[in-house]
Enzyme design. Structure first.
Site, PDB file in Angstrom:
ATOM      1  N   LEU A  63       0.836  -1.196   0.000  1.00  0.00           N
ATOM      2  CA  LEU A  63       0.000   0.000   0.000  1.00  0.00           C
ATOM      3  C   LEU A  63       0.874   1.251   0.000  1.00  0.00           C
ATOM      4  O   LEU A  63       0.578   2.227  -0.684  1.00  0.00           O
ATOM      5  CB  LEU A  63      -0.932   0.014   1.218  1.00  0.00           C
ATOM      6  CG  LEU A  63      -2.048   1.043   1.102  1.00  0.00           C
ATOM      7  CD1 LEU A  63      -3.281   0.402   0.465  1.00  0.00           C
ATOM      8  CD2 LEU A  63      -2.413   1.630   2.439  1.00  0.00           C
ATOM      9  N   LYS A  65       4.512   1.738  -0.819  1.00  0.00           N
ATOM     10  CA  LYS A  65       5.739   1.134  -1.312  1.00  0.00           C
ATOM     11  C   LYS A  65       6.982   1.947  -0.968  1.00  0.00           C
ATOM     12  O   LYS A  65       8.072   1.403  -0.811  1.00  0.00           O
ATOM     13  CB  LYS A  65       5.657   0.946  -2.826  1.00  0.00           C
ATOM     14  CG  LYS A  65       4.600  -0.052  -3.283  1.00  0.00           C
ATOM     15  CD  LYS A  65       4.553  -0.145  -4.786  1.00  0.00           C
ATOM     16  CE  LYS A  65       3.475  -1.085  -5.265  1.00  0.00           C
ATOM     17  NZ  LYS A  65       3.718  -2.485  -4.884  1.00  0.00           N
ATOM     18  N   THR A  85       7.125  -3.242  -1.329  1.00  0.00           N
ATOM     19  CA  THR A  85       8.438  -3.816  -1.540  1.00  0.00           C
ATOM     20  C   THR A  85       9.359  -2.781  -2.195  1.00  0.00           C
ATOM     21  O   THR A  85       8.979  -2.110  -3.147  1.00  0.00           O
ATOM     22  CB  THR A  85       8.348  -5.084  -2.411  1.00  0.00           C
ATOM     23  OG1 THR A  85       7.552  -6.048  -1.736  1.00  0.00           O
ATOM     24  CG2 THR A  85       9.714  -5.658  -2.718  1.00  0.00           C
ATOM     25  N   ASN A 110      -3.480  -7.108  -8.992  1.00  0.00           N
ATOM     26  CA  ASN A 110      -2.440  -6.131  -9.329  1.00  0.00           C
ATOM     27  C   ASN A 110      -1.287  -6.830 -10.033  1.00  0.00           C
ATOM     28  O   ASN A 110      -1.001  -7.996  -9.776  1.00  0.00           O
ATOM     29  CB  ASN A 110      -1.959  -5.389  -8.074  1.00  0.00           C
ATOM     30  CG  ASN A 110      -0.772  -6.062  -7.417  1.00  0.00           C
ATOM     31  OD1 ASN A 110       0.374  -5.914  -7.848  1.00  0.00           O
ATOM     32  ND2 ASN A 110      -1.042  -6.848  -6.370  1.00  0.00           N
ATOM     33  N   PHE A 114       6.705  -4.322  -8.504  1.00  0.00           N
ATOM     34  CA  PHE A 114       7.651  -3.644  -7.611  1.00  0.00           C
ATOM     35  C   PHE A 114       7.979  -2.230  -8.095  1.00  0.00           C
ATOM     36  O   PHE A 114       9.151  -1.806  -8.100  1.00  0.00           O
ATOM     37  CB  PHE A 114       8.950  -4.436  -7.452  1.00  0.00           C
ATOM     38  CG  PHE A 114       8.843  -5.729  -6.694  1.00  0.00           C
ATOM     39  CD1 PHE A 114       7.702  -6.078  -6.001  1.00  0.00           C
ATOM     40  CD2 PHE A 114       9.918  -6.619  -6.677  1.00  0.00           C
ATOM     41  CE1 PHE A 114       7.617  -7.280  -5.302  1.00  0.00           C
ATOM     42  CE2 PHE A 114       9.854  -7.819  -5.978  1.00  0.00           C
ATOM     43  CZ  PHE A 114       8.698  -8.148  -5.296  1.00  0.00           C
ATOM     44  N   ASN A 171      10.847 -10.739   0.270  1.00  0.00           N
ATOM     45  CA  ASN A 171       9.716 -11.058  -0.600  1.00  0.00           C
ATOM     46  C   ASN A 171      10.195 -11.926  -1.762  1.00  0.00           C
ATOM     47  O   ASN A 171      10.862 -11.445  -2.673  1.00  0.00           O
ATOM     48  CB  ASN A 171       9.079  -9.771  -1.128  1.00  0.00           C
ATOM     49  CG  ASN A 171       7.782 -10.021  -1.877  1.00  0.00           C
ATOM     50  OD1 ASN A 171       7.443 -11.149  -2.211  1.00  0.00           O
ATOM     51  ND2 ASN A 171       7.051  -8.956  -2.142  1.00  0.00           N
ATOM     52  N   SER A 174       6.027 -12.575  -4.808  1.00  0.00           N
ATOM     53  CA  SER A 174       5.224 -11.784  -5.732  1.00  0.00           C
ATOM     54  C   SER A 174       5.154 -12.495  -7.077  1.00  0.00           C
ATOM     55  O   SER A 174       6.185 -12.929  -7.611  1.00  0.00           O
ATOM     56  CB  SER A 174       5.822 -10.386  -5.929  1.00  0.00           C
ATOM     57  OG  SER A 174       5.160  -9.724  -6.990  1.00  0.00           O
ATOM     58  N   ASN A 176       4.523 -11.001  -9.823  1.00  0.00           N
ATOM     59  CA  ASN A 176       4.612  -9.962 -10.849  1.00  0.00           C
ATOM     60  C   ASN A 176       6.028  -9.615 -11.283  1.00  0.00           C
ATOM     61  O   ASN A 176       6.226  -8.708 -12.089  1.00  0.00           O
ATOM     62  CB  ASN A 176       3.903  -8.699 -10.345  1.00  0.00           C
ATOM     63  CG  ASN A 176       2.437  -8.960 -10.075  1.00  0.00           C
ATOM     64  OD1 ASN A 176       1.781  -9.645 -10.841  1.00  0.00           O
ATOM     65  ND2 ASN A 176       1.935  -8.426  -8.966  1.00  0.00           N
ATOM     66  N   THR A 177       7.023 -10.312 -10.733  1.00  0.00           N
ATOM     67  CA  THR A 177       8.400 -10.196 -11.196  1.00  0.00           C
ATOM     68  C   THR A 177       8.808 -11.541 -11.761  1.00  0.00           C
ATOM     69  O   THR A 177       8.861 -12.530 -11.010  1.00  0.00           O
ATOM     70  CB  THR A 177       9.337  -9.786 -10.038  1.00  0.00           C
ATOM     71  OG1 THR A 177       8.967  -8.487  -9.569  1.00  0.00           O
ATOM     72  CG2 THR A 177      10.788  -9.751 -10.503  1.00  0.00           C
ATOM     73  N   LYS A 216       8.248 -13.632   3.204  1.00  0.00           N
ATOM     74  CA  LYS A 216       6.847 -13.579   2.778  1.00  0.00           C
ATOM     75  C   LYS A 216       6.639 -14.622   1.697  1.00  0.00           C
ATOM     76  O   LYS A 216       7.350 -14.622   0.687  1.00  0.00           O
ATOM     77  CB  LYS A 216       6.479 -12.189   2.262  1.00  0.00           C
ATOM     78  CG  LYS A 216       4.991 -12.046   1.962  1.00  0.00           C
ATOM     79  CD  LYS A 216       4.581 -10.603   1.788  1.00  0.00           C
ATOM     80  CE  LYS A 216       3.066 -10.479   1.652  1.00  0.00           C
ATOM     81  NZ  LYS A 216       2.631  -9.067   1.573  1.00  0.00           N
ATOM     82  N   ASN A 245       1.179 -13.925   0.446  1.00  0.00           N
ATOM     83  CA  ASN A 245       1.113 -12.927  -0.609  1.00  0.00           C
ATOM     84  C   ASN A 245      -0.144 -13.158  -1.444  1.00  0.00           C
ATOM     85  O   ASN A 245      -1.025 -13.932  -1.063  1.00  0.00           O
ATOM     86  CB  ASN A 245       2.374 -13.028  -1.484  1.00  0.00           C
ATOM     87  CG  ASN A 245       2.807 -11.694  -2.063  1.00  0.00           C
ATOM     88  OD1 ASN A 245       1.981 -10.902  -2.497  1.00  0.00           O
ATOM     89  ND2 ASN A 245       4.102 -11.449  -2.086  1.00  0.00           N
ATOM     90  N   THR A 246      -0.222 -12.530  -2.600  1.00  0.00           N
ATOM     91  CA  THR A 246      -1.356 -12.708  -3.500  1.00  0.00           C
ATOM     92  C   THR A 246      -1.297 -14.072  -4.187  1.00  0.00           C
ATOM     93  O   THR A 246      -0.267 -14.740  -4.187  1.00  0.00           O
ATOM     94  CB  THR A 246      -1.379 -11.603  -4.566  1.00  0.00           C
ATOM     95  OG1 THR A 246      -0.140 -11.638  -5.292  1.00  0.00           O
ATOM     96  CG2 THR A 246      -1.549 -10.238  -3.939  1.00  0.00           C
ATOM     97  N   TYR A 316      -4.971  -5.155   3.861  1.00  0.00           N
ATOM     98  CA  TYR A 316      -4.704  -4.399   2.631  1.00  0.00           C
ATOM     99  C   TYR A 316      -6.010  -4.251   1.856  1.00  0.00           C
ATOM    100  O   TYR A 316      -6.697  -3.255   1.967  1.00  0.00           O
ATOM    101  CB  TYR A 316      -3.621  -5.066   1.785  1.00  0.00           C
ATOM    102  CG  TYR A 316      -3.135  -4.222   0.607  1.00  0.00           C
ATOM    103  CD1 TYR A 316      -3.909  -3.196   0.055  1.00  0.00           C
ATOM    104  CD2 TYR A 316      -1.897  -4.441   0.033  1.00  0.00           C
ATOM    105  CE1 TYR A 316      -3.465  -2.431  -1.004  1.00  0.00           C
ATOM    106  CE2 TYR A 316      -1.438  -3.672  -1.039  1.00  0.00           C
ATOM    107  CZ  TYR A 316      -2.242  -2.677  -1.558  1.00  0.00           C
ATOM    108  OH  TYR A 316      -1.798  -1.922  -2.607  1.00  0.00           O
TER     109      TYR A 316
END
Length: 339
Positions: A63, A65, A85, A110, A114, A171, A174, A176-177, A216, A245-246, A316
């Protein structure tokens, strides 16, 4: 009141409204309006990992970063705030649009990637804070850093944030990376955690202060994978774990117009998956501190997360849908349940 504000914010695209909401909160905090509107923080102190948390409800990473809003967010009554992150170098993240509301399911997807202003900016912001609660810093790797060199980025961030962090979260979960989640398993996880743990211990000794080191993890693991994760956490003497995490799963949001968007799903649909991982972790790690996050949108959900085995919880997506009152509601519920 929040229902009206939400209806206005939800008319704007999600990422724009995210920034608008944080700016509005900052303004409200500067004039002393946050406490007047949402009340005094719940006093429910707990000692964990050598830290004193004012209550068991924290803000999850993502939220804020860049740690640009710690004071205003802390004033909502959180017992702790996790920022990041953060990566060694500033990076823009993935192309927009990259944030999607699944309002019918009280969920969010999302694929930020990062996006952040870099570790030096975050450090300066954390040093300027007036918020007196625990501040954790969540660290990751830059997109431009190959996975086989990810350790270099984590060590850079670890060394940079150690002097100002109350705890540090690694982390590796995630979605998304690209390639990041491959670091969660087997030899790759040990090859990452071993040197990070060793360096963190050296920094603790040099500084004379113990900064807990956490990891995480993702909710998308089988029972066998959770067991292997637990073994690595214990083997590398981590101080705690953040679960979870998500998720990359779309279970529970099938048919939603946004469900096919790439990215990590958070909010109500991840609640049970998160709880399952927490319960399994608790079986393998009976005394290790666990921070439970994922789908907490009510007092009852907060209590259920604690009942699953979490020592602390984080909010979150539920905060986006339910508003700031959720912080106090969850903190009171957890406090009452522990009596």
């Amino acid at each position: 009141m929040y229902a009206l504000a939400r209806s206005l914010f939800f008319r704007v695209d999600p990422e724009t409204s995210h920034g608008m909401a944080l700016s509005a909160l900052d303004t409200l905090h500067r004039v002393g309006g946050v406490t007047r509107l949402f009340g005094q923080p719940v006093d429910d102190p707990v000692e964990l990992m050598g830290l004193r948390f004012a209550n068991r409800v924290g803000l999850a990473a993502g939220l804020d970063k860049n740690a640009d809003h710690v004071d205003a967010l802390g004033a909502l009554g959180f017992g702790f705030v996790e920022v990041g992150t953060v990566t060694p170098k500033a990076q823009p993240g993935n192309p927009k649009p990259r944030l999607f509301r699944l309002a019918e399911h009280e969920a969010i997807i999302n694929r930020f990637g990062f996006n952040n202003k870099g570790v030096e900016h975050l450090i300066q912001q954390v040093k300027r804070r007036h918020y007196g609660g625990v501040v954790g810093i969540n660290i990751g790797k830059n997109l431009s850093t190959a996975v086989e060199h990810a350790l270099d980025d984590y060590l850079l961030c670890l060394e940079a944030v150690h002097p100002c962090a109350d705890y540090i979260a690694v982390n590796v979960s995630s979605p998304n990376t690209p390639g990041l989640r491959t670091l969660q398993f087997g030899e790759q996880l040990d090859a990452l955690l071993g040197p990070i743990r060793a360096r963190a211990t050296e920094l603790n000794t040099q500084s004379g202060r113990n900064v807990p080191l956490l990891i995480k993890i993702a909710p998308d693991m089988s029972a066998e994978e959770v067991a292997l994760m637990a073994e690595s956490i214990a083997r590398n003497a981590l101080d705690g774990v953040i679960a979870t995490n998500t998720t990359v799963s779309r279970a529970g949001v099938e048919g939603d117009p946004q469900a096919d968007e790439m990215g990590g799903l958070s909010g109500r649909p991840v609640f049970e998956a998160s709880n399952r991982v927490i319960r399994q972790l608790r079986e393998h790690l009976p005394t290790l501190p666990i921070i439970g996050v994922g789908g907490i949108d009510s007092a009852a959900a907060a209590q259920a997360k604690i009942a699953a085995g979490a020592d602390l919880i984080q909010l979150y997506s539920g905060l986006i849908y339910q508003g700031p009152k959720l912080v106090g509601e969850c903190a009171r519920a957890v406090k009452n349940a522990s009596r």
